[in-house]
Design a protein around this motif. Sequence first.
Motif, mmCIF file in Angstrom:
data_model
loop_
_atom_site.group_PDB
_atom_site.id
_atom_site.type_symbol
_atom_site.label_atom_id
_atom_site.label_comp_id
_atom_site.label_asym_id
_atom_site.label_seq_id
_atom_site.Cartn_x
_atom_site.Cartn_y
_atom_site.Cartn_z
ATOM 1 N N ARG A 69 18.054 -27.523 -16.292
ATOM 2 C CA ARG A 69 17.978 -27.145 -17.716
ATOM 3 C C ARG A 69 19.376 -27.051 -18.293
ATOM 4 O O ARG A 69 20.326 -26.675 -17.600
ATOM 5 C CB ARG A 69 17.256 -25.802 -17.869
ATOM 6 N N PHE A 70 19.469 -27.371 -19.557
ATOM 7 C CA PHE A 70 20.777 -27.456 -20.209
ATOM 8 C C PHE A 70 20.724 -26.863 -21.609
ATOM 9 O O PHE A 70 19.775 -27.116 -22.359
ATOM 10 C CB PHE A 70 21.195 -28.932 -20.299
ATOM 11 N N ARG A 71 21.770 -26.100 -21.941
ATOM 12 C CA ARG A 71 21.873 -25.518 -23.291
ATOM 13 C C ARG A 71 23.333 -25.389 -23.655
ATOM 14 O O ARG A 71 24.128 -24.870 -22.862
ATOM 15 C CB ARG A 71 21.230 -24.144 -23.283
ATOM 16 N N PRO A 72 23.752 -25.883 -24.826
ATOM 17 C CA PRO A 72 25.136 -25.653 -25.254
ATOM 18 C C PRO A 72 25.312 -24.193 -25.632
ATOM 19 O O PRO A 72 24.349 -23.530 -26.014
ATOM 20 C CB PRO A 72 25.298 -26.552 -26.484
ATOM 21 N N THR A 73 26.525 -23.694 -25.501
ATOM 22 C CA THR A 73 26.807 -22.305 -25.888
ATOM 23 C C THR A 73 28.029 -22.267 -26.798
ATOM 24 O O THR A 73 28.829 -23.190 -26.803
ATOM 25 C CB THR A 73 27.144 -21.420 -24.676
ATOM 26 N N GLY A 74 28.162 -21.181 -27.518
ATOM 27 C CA GLY A 74 29.345 -20.995 -28.347
ATOM 28 C C GLY A 74 29.301 -21.906 -29.552
ATOM 29 O O GLY A 74 28.410 -22.740 -29.703
ATOM 30 N N LEU A 75 30.253 -21.735 -30.411
ATOM 31 C CA LEU A 75 30.279 -22.515 -31.632
ATOM 32 C C LEU A 75 30.931 -23.854 -31.382
ATOM 33 O O LEU A 75 32.101 -23.919 -31.036
ATOM 34 C CB LEU A 75 31.054 -21.755 -32.706
ATOM 35 N N PRO A 76 30.180 -24.942 -31.525
ATOM 36 C CA PRO A 76 30.823 -26.241 -31.392
ATOM 37 C C PRO A 76 31.850 -26.372 -32.506
ATOM 38 O O PRO A 76 31.535 -26.158 -33.667
ATOM 39 C CB PRO A 76 29.693 -27.245 -31.563
ATOM 40 N N ASP A 77 33.030 -26.687 -32.111
ATOM 41 C CA ASP A 77 34.181 -26.670 -33.014
ATOM 42 C C ASP A 77 34.638 -28.117 -33.156
ATOM 43 O O ASP A 77 34.546 -28.895 -32.220
ATOM 44 C CB ASP A 77 35.223 -25.768 -32.319
ATOM 45 N N GLU A 78 35.104 -28.488 -34.285
ATOM 46 C CA GLU A 78 35.526 -29.872 -34.518
ATOM 47 C C GLU A 78 36.532 -30.337 -33.477
ATOM 48 O O GLU A 78 36.488 -31.440 -32.983
ATOM 49 C CB GLU A 78 36.192 -30.004 -35.897
#
Lengths: 155, 155, 112, 112
Positions: A69-78
Amino acid sequence: MSEDFDIELRLLSQPRYLCVARAAVGAAVEKLGYSDGLCGQIMLAVDEAVANVIRHGYDGRADQPIWVRFRPTGLPDEASPAGFVIVIDDLAKQVDPAVIKSRDLEDVRPGGIGVHIIQKIMDHVSYEPRPEGGMRLTMIKNPTAPRRDSTSSER
Amino acid sequence: MSEDFDIELRLLSQPRYLCVARAAVGAAVEKLGYSDGLCGQIMLAVDEAVANVIRHGYDGRADQPIWVRFRPTGLPDEASPAGFVIVIDDLAKQVDPAVIKSRDLEDVRPGGIGVHIIQKIMDHVSYEPRPEGGMRLTMIKNPTAPRRDSTSSER
Amino acid sequence: MSDLITSQQPLDDGFCVGLTGDIDLSRSPQLRQDLIQLTEQTPGRLVVDMTEVPYMDSSGVATLVEALQRQRKHNGKMVLCGLQPKVLSIFEIARLDMVFTIVEDLDAAKNA
Amino acid sequence: MSDLITSQQPLDDGFCVGLTGDIDLSRSPQLRQDLIQLTEQTPGRLVVDMTEVPYMDSSGVATLVEALQRQRKHNGKMVLCGLQPKVLSIFEIARLDMVFTIVEDLDAAKNA
Ligand SMILES: Nc1ncnc2c1ncn2[C@@H]1O[C@H](COP(=O)(O)OP(=O)(O)O)[C@@H](O)[C@H]1O
Ligand SMILES: Nc1ncnc2c1ncn2[C@@H]1O[C@H](COP(=O)(O)OP(=O)(O)O)[C@@H](O)[C@H]1O
């Protein structure tokens, strides 16, 4: 819980499907903005983890399930890639997490480096028995913080 | 039923995860022995199918599930790739399968070629409403039979 | 030899093979067989050209460690060349880059 | 212009842009914005160099069809070049290879 993850992959416990697990995760982290080199390392960590479930957890049985299973975390930043969590679950035999560790790297012999590789690549790695049976591996990569020192803590 | 498949992938209905669906399927069919060119086409068919679920089935909603399942079929032969089945399920609105078709190719305008691409690449393509809600797309590629003419029937 | 081996070439003092494709747990058992055969028939220098290997996991590396140890046991030599950056990186992470003789290319491998 | 566009180059009779990366539904809306801007500012020949595009799906192709029609409306020209075989194959499957002017490389595109 599985609904908490953006991506869930279930594989049969066969070495020929290792490439599927690493391709899926590789595509996800490339999309998050990780460099080619880092994507390759993250794919390697996933490969090692799934291969260990097949070889050690299931003793080579080919008809058992493995969940990635996979999930991004934190604010994706430019300017910098977000972090992510990868959880790998199985229904294999339960072991004491303390026994899951690589050989001493000085003592060169074939094998015995998979867990070391995983720990080296990820920021956080933990194994635990699951209440419903089987083991769970949780791997975390912290978001890159370009302003501050970009290598992260728990290495 | 999901246990009948070697690989099952659940994705959130977001365009950024299209690359994960096609990478996973691409790795699986490459392992079956398909050529680079054919792998690329099969990845394209999966991309088009999942993109259509996101755009038409879910009208762009980003928090809905899409399942992609994969199973090889037929006897994998040393000289020629096995076939496979890919099933794509959603919980989106149900439509009459007859309305799922591309524009006339002569009438050139932006869009309207996705379903045509899927049909061109796969040997069998069918849409159906699922009893439990949502739609199901079943795509089949026949095993290549090298002895006989290698292009297959239902094109 | 299996489909892992794309090229074979005798050297003055040994033998050179080129590997091809991703090498993970699905193919390392085959690589092991091939390398056992190769180390048996190569008393001197065994060069393994990995130019065409885009990916290798620790099961592939383990197979190479085993072959290295077999070569050394009968006073042979084993040299790796043509490692792509991603493949080299696993040797570095496992600190095996100092255990193996790793060189740039085939020419260097013949003299290493 | 977005990160889709890697190079921009004025031509005698128009403009040339190079695209980069996979173009699927996650990036085609951005491509659409870029191409609207480009077709507005390019009255003559618009060359789109796809050498660095390893993958494109029908949403990318749709965006190119739209741009082609916009160019034609104001008597401009649109030329595609550098298509990798996998990318060319989607134009062929959709029978759009005859609708677009598709040429080998940038040099050919300047004279097509
Ligand atoms: N998923 C797992 N389930 C049970 N035991 C494991 C698992 N992963 C690793 N181990 C244990 O940890 C040890 C070290 O693993 P690793 O560093 O990958 O080297 P190797 O697999 O070559 O022994 C293994 O030998 C095994 O005892
Ligand atoms: N998964 C789906 N659910 C509902 N309708 C669909 C689905 N896929 C395709 N369709 C219908 O079929 C039509 C043709 O699809 P397609 O050939 O991919 O072209 P486009 O998506 O550009 O319209 C769509 O416009 C839509 O009405």
